[in-house]
Design a protein around this motif. Structure first.
Motif, PDB file in Angstrom:
ATOM      1  N   GLY A  22       0.853  -1.189   0.000  1.00  0.00           N
ATOM      2  CA  GLY A  22       0.000   0.000   0.000  1.00  0.00           C
ATOM      3  C   GLY A  22       0.880   1.227   0.000  1.00  0.00           C
ATOM      4  O   GLY A  22       0.533   2.265  -0.573  1.00  0.00           O
ATOM      5  N   LYS A  23       2.045   1.120   0.577  1.00  0.00           N
ATOM      6  CA  LYS A  23       2.919   2.271   0.844  1.00  0.00           C
ATOM      7  C   LYS A  23       3.977   2.451  -0.234  1.00  0.00           C
ATOM      8  O   LYS A  23       4.497   1.482  -0.793  1.00  0.00           O
ATOM      9  CB  LYS A  23       3.599   2.018   2.201  1.00  0.00           C
ATOM     10  N   GLY A 136      -0.280   1.621  -3.693  1.00  0.00           N
ATOM     11  CA  GLY A 136      -1.709   1.923  -3.756  1.00  0.00           C
ATOM     12  C   GLY A 136      -2.572   0.722  -4.087  1.00  0.00           C
ATOM     13  O   GLY A 136      -2.131  -0.430  -4.096  1.00  0.00           O
ATOM     14  N   GLN A 163       7.596   0.756  10.312  1.00  0.00           N
ATOM     15  CA  GLN A 163       6.855   1.731  11.093  1.00  0.00           C
ATOM     16  C   GLN A 163       5.364   1.745  10.806  1.00  0.00           C
ATOM     17  O   GLN A 163       4.895   1.341   9.749  1.00  0.00           O
ATOM     18  CB  GLN A 163       7.442   3.149  10.936  1.00  0.00           C
ATOM     19  N   ALA A 164       4.633   2.278  11.804  1.00  0.00           N
ATOM     20  CA  ALA A 164       3.164   2.211  11.796  1.00  0.00           C
ATOM     21  C   ALA A 164       2.551   2.830  10.547  1.00  0.00           C
ATOM     22  O   ALA A 164       1.544   2.348  10.036  1.00  0.00           O
ATOM     23  CB  ALA A 164       2.613   2.885  13.057  1.00  0.00           C
ATOM     24  N   VAL A 165       3.173   3.897  10.050  1.00  0.00           N
ATOM     25  CA  VAL A 165       2.546   4.581   8.918  1.00  0.00           C
ATOM     26  C   VAL A 165       2.598   3.700   7.658  1.00  0.00           C
ATOM     27  O   VAL A 165       1.732   3.785   6.797  1.00  0.00           O
ATOM     28  CB  VAL A 165       3.185   5.969   8.689  1.00  0.00           C
ATOM     29  N   GLY A 168       0.072   0.683   8.334  1.00  0.00           N
ATOM     30  CA  GLY A 168      -1.296   1.178   8.145  1.00  0.00           C
ATOM     31  C   GLY A 168      -1.753   1.068   6.701  1.00  0.00           C
ATOM     32  O   GLY A 168      -2.873   0.661   6.410  1.00  0.00           O
ATOM     33  N   ASP A 169      -0.883   1.420   5.773  1.00  0.00           N
ATOM     34  CA  ASP A 169      -1.235   1.320   4.355  1.00  0.00           C
ATOM     35  C   ASP A 169      -1.221  -0.124   3.882  1.00  0.00           C
ATOM     36  O   ASP A 169      -2.009  -0.527   3.024  1.00  0.00           O
ATOM     37  CB  ASP A 169      -0.232   2.109   3.502  1.00  0.00           C
ATOM     38  N   ARG A 171      -1.879  -2.837   5.490  1.00  0.00           N
ATOM     39  CA  ARG A 171      -3.080  -3.572   5.908  1.00  0.00           C
ATOM     40  C   ARG A 171      -4.143  -3.474   4.819  1.00  0.00           C
ATOM     41  O   ARG A 171      -4.845  -4.437   4.518  1.00  0.00           O
ATOM     42  CB  ARG A 171      -3.664  -2.963   7.184  1.00  0.00           C
ATOM     43  N   ARG A 172      -4.256  -2.283   4.226  1.00  0.00           N
ATOM     44  CA  ARG A 172      -5.253  -2.086   3.176  1.00  0.00           C
ATOM     45  C   ARG A 172      -4.881  -2.904   1.940  1.00  0.00           C
ATOM     46  O   ARG A 172      -5.742  -3.433   1.240  1.00  0.00           O
ATOM     47  CB  ARG A 172      -5.361  -0.605   2.821  1.00  0.00           C
ATOM     48  N   THR A 175      -6.007  -6.320   2.343  1.00  0.00           N
ATOM     49  CA  THR A 175      -7.455  -6.404   2.060  1.00  0.00           C
ATOM     50  C   THR A 175      -7.669  -6.503   0.555  1.00  0.00           C
ATOM     51  O   THR A 175      -8.487  -7.298   0.078  1.00  0.00           O
ATOM     52  CB  THR A 175      -8.184  -5.170   2.615  1.00  0.00           C
ATOM     53  N   HIS A 217      -1.298 -10.455  12.298  1.00  0.00           N
ATOM     54  CA  HIS A 217      -2.679  -9.921  12.302  1.00  0.00           C
ATOM     55  C   HIS A 217      -3.450 -10.408  11.082  1.00  0.00           C
ATOM     56  O   HIS A 217      -4.640 -10.713  11.143  1.00  0.00           O
ATOM     57  CB  HIS A 217      -2.605  -8.395  12.355  1.00  0.00           C
TER      58      HIS A 217
ATOM     59  N   CYS B  95      -5.600   6.337  -1.647  1.00  0.00           N
ATOM     60  CA  CYS B  95      -5.337   4.909  -1.363  1.00  0.00           C
ATOM     61  C   CYS B  95      -4.490   4.714  -0.112  1.00  0.00           C
ATOM     62  O   CYS B  95      -4.612   3.699   0.565  1.00  0.00           O
ATOM     63  CB  CYS B  95      -4.617   4.251  -2.539  1.00  0.00           C
ATOM     64  N   LYS B 101      -2.817   9.288  10.865  1.00  0.00           N
ATOM     65  CA  LYS B 101      -1.918   8.610  11.798  1.00  0.00           C
ATOM     66  C   LYS B 101      -0.806   9.542  12.233  1.00  0.00           C
ATOM     67  O   LYS B 101      -0.456   9.626  13.401  1.00  0.00           O
ATOM     68  CB  LYS B 101      -1.333   7.365  11.127  1.00  0.00           C
ATOM     69  N   ASP B 139      -8.391  -1.602   8.240  1.00  0.00           N
ATOM     70  CA  ASP B 139      -8.140  -2.584   7.187  1.00  0.00           C
ATOM     71  C   ASP B 139      -8.897  -2.249   5.909  1.00  0.00           C
ATOM     72  O   ASP B 139      -8.694  -2.876   4.883  1.00  0.00           O
ATOM     73  CB  ASP B 139      -8.562  -3.998   7.636  1.00  0.00           C
ATOM     74  N   ALA B 141      -9.808  -1.044   2.512  1.00  0.00           N
ATOM     75  CA  ALA B 141      -9.002  -0.607   1.370  1.00  0.00           C
ATOM     76  C   ALA B 141      -9.857   0.280   0.481  1.00  0.00           C
ATOM     77  O   ALA B 141     -11.037   0.000   0.266  1.00  0.00           O
ATOM     78  CB  ALA B 141      -8.523  -1.818   0.584  1.00  0.00           C
TER      79      ALA B 141
END
Lengths: 271, 275
Positions: A22-23, A136, A163-165, A168-169, A171-172, A175, A217, B95, B101, B139, B141
């Motif tokens: 995602g990132k 993306g 890192q969390a940022v 965070g992406d 995880r999407r 999905t 997770h 996206c 955050k 989660d 998207a």
């Protein structure tokens, strides 16, 4: 299935792996390139499809910038990056007259080129097709999955930094993988710590642990942590073969383990 | 937002409403009548709405992961340190919305009022908007094609009630595509001060940044300057410097000299920020 009867240019491809995140900037192109090099060293024939149309990084990473794309009866001939023709590559980078030219396209035009990259490139016989994607979950990703789906099942490697940022992406992105039926081989955590060359102190510049937690997770395997290594960055800048030249690098074991996982677990095309 | 068909040629295209993939699209008649080629009325609406915003700055990079959102967040905080300065931070990375955050605003919700959407206020003088606030789960998207993303950006610019703002900072995703074209298009009547372009020192970033600069020239977006992020790493133990992302082709300094663009500064890697 009508697609199976008309496999065309992907008929000879045994395994397809998408490298996703995602990132941005986590190392998708780096991991795609190193995976291809490691698979080559394991005796495999590898193709790389670079569908990052706005930021095509792979040509430079394999010292193939400025190469021309030729036509044959089957369509475009992918660019071979080595004499043995064990790694070939297709990227929009080869189609630009000027390397600094921006590809300022909206979705529909990007989708059309990606479809061509999948169906009109004469990939030939390949053990693995590694698909490097932009960050993306949008046009490029949907177009790529749609175009490749008939040649599935499709495997996915998901790359994050600790890192969390990033997590965070990513995880999407996981999905997205679930929703589109990609088989996630695992999560790779890149840029995991930096060992100071002066005093050997290891600093977690981009935090730590995020990749493993994310994998847990999402219920997917954690494939390993690749630490920061300026030699790796330089190798990619200069288009060198990091896997051959730096087996003692701290990044080497993790990269090899990722390649092993792909060799063992990548889903094979259903003929 | 209605779904647009997969092969949509684009509302401004000569094929709009006439292509094979237009069959069945709810907007087909509109496009075929040529209305799609007319300027979007939202552009004037956005110009009116943003009259109360003094300065608009886009934060761009061709490359992902160089620190656009980090820079945008720090710039917003820095400007908002003066409590008399009103700052707005708009995240159009649909996206990968990182700003909630980074600003410690995860889980916040956006509220509607008579005058539009209310931004989420971190401080009295610092308001934030992001698609991240519209998602119900971390989660979730956002798997949208270009036209739907464009619609969201239009709404963000037209329907958010920013109020009187001194600085609107727009954080963007990497690349030179739908989001960037839409932001520039919808802001075309509202004066944009310019773009700050973020890079890291290595060539693999710089090659994308040159494309971003080319994009800015193409769409006539002024460039305020370039920031080189992750320049050096200072070891917290021995304090010696290392270049983790070596500037094999001279880094941002040489790029800026070659292209005659101001280098606004170099920011080192700091685990307190990165971590």
């Amino acid at each position: 299935m009508e697609a199976a009867a008309e496999a065309g240019n992907l008929a000879g491809v045994q395994h397809i792996i998408l490298v996703l995140s995602g990132k941005g900037g986590v190392g998708k192109s780096t991991i795609s390139t190193e995976l291809a090099l490691a698979l080559r060293h394991a005796g495999k024939k590898v193709g790389i499809l670079d569908v990052d149309l706005c930021g095509p990084s792979i040509p430079r990473m394999l010292r193939a910038q400025g190469r021309a794309v030729h036509q044959c009866d089957g369509g475009w001939v992918p660019v071979y990056v080595d004499q043995e023709q064990s790694i070939c590559l297709m990227s929009v980078g080869f189609l630009l007259e000027n390397p600094d030219e921006a590809v300022v396209w909206r979705g529909p035009k990007k989708n059309a080129l990606i479809k061509q990259f999948v169906s009109d490139v004469a990939w030939g016989q390949l053990d693995y097709l590694v698909v490097d994607t932009p960050p993306g979950t949008s046009d490029e990703h949907m177009a790529t999955v749609d175009a490749l789906r008939p040649y599935g099942p499709l495997g996915a490697l998901v790359v994050t930094t600790p890192q969390a940022v990033s997590v965070g992406d990513v995880r999407r992105e996981l999905t997205f993988c679930r929703k589109t039926g990609l088989r996630v081989l695992g999560v790779v955590e890149n840029m995991s710590g930096f060992v100071c060359p002066h005093c050997a102190e290891c600093t977690s510049i981009f935090s730590r642990g995020g990749g493993e937690e994310l994998a847990s997770h999402a219920g997917v395997p954690f494939l390993g942590s690749v630490p920061l290594d300026p030699e790796l960055t330089k190798s990619l800048e200069e288009g060198r073969d990091f896997i051959r030249e730096f087996p003692e690098s701290p990044a080497f074991p993790a990269l090899l383990s990722i390649a092993q996982k792909v060799l063992i677990e990548a889903p094979a095309r259903v003929p | 937002m209605e779904e647009v068909p997969q092969g949509c040629p684009g509302t401004g295209s000569a094929q709009a409403g006439r292509g094979a993939s237009c069959q069945g699209c709810p907007n087909q008649r509109l496009c075929a009548s040529g209305a799609g080629a007319a300027p979007d009325p939202a552009i004037e609406e956005i110009k009116e709405k943003l009259k109360t915003v003094k300065h608009k700055i886009l934060v761009l990079s061709g490359k992902g992961g160089v620190g656009k959102s980090t820079f945008s967040a720090h710039l917003a905080h820095g400007l908002a340190e003066d409590e008399n300065t009103q700052v707005a931070l708009l995240d159009i990375d649909i996206c990968g919305p990182s700003i909630p955050k980074m600003m410690g605003l995860e889980g916040e919700q956006v509220h509607q009022s008579g005058s539009g959407w209310s931004p989420v206020f971190l401080e009295d003088n610092l308001g934030v908007m992001s698609v991240g606030f519209l998602l119900s789960s971390p989660d979730d998207a956002v798997i949208w094609r270009g036209p739907k993303k464009n619609g969201m950006i239009k709404q963000f610019l037209r329907d958010v009630d920013w109020g009187e703002v001194d600085y609107l900072i727009v954080d963007t995703p990497p690349g030179t595509s739908d989001e960037h074209l839409s932001a520039v298009q919808y802001l075309s009547a509202a004066h944009v001060d310019g773009a700050v372009i973020i890079t890291t020192p290595q060539e693999v970033s710089l090659q994308d940044v040159r494309k971003e600069i080319s994009f800015c020239h193409k769409v006539k977006l002024p460039i305020i300057g370039v920031v080189e992020n992750m320049s050096v790493f200072v070891c917290p133990k021995c304090k010696k410097e290392s270049q983790i992302f070596p500037p094999t082709t001279g880094g941002a300094e040489v790029l800026c000299q070659d292209l005659k663009i101001p280098l606004l500064g170099k920011v080192p890697l700091d685990p307190h920020i990165g971590g």
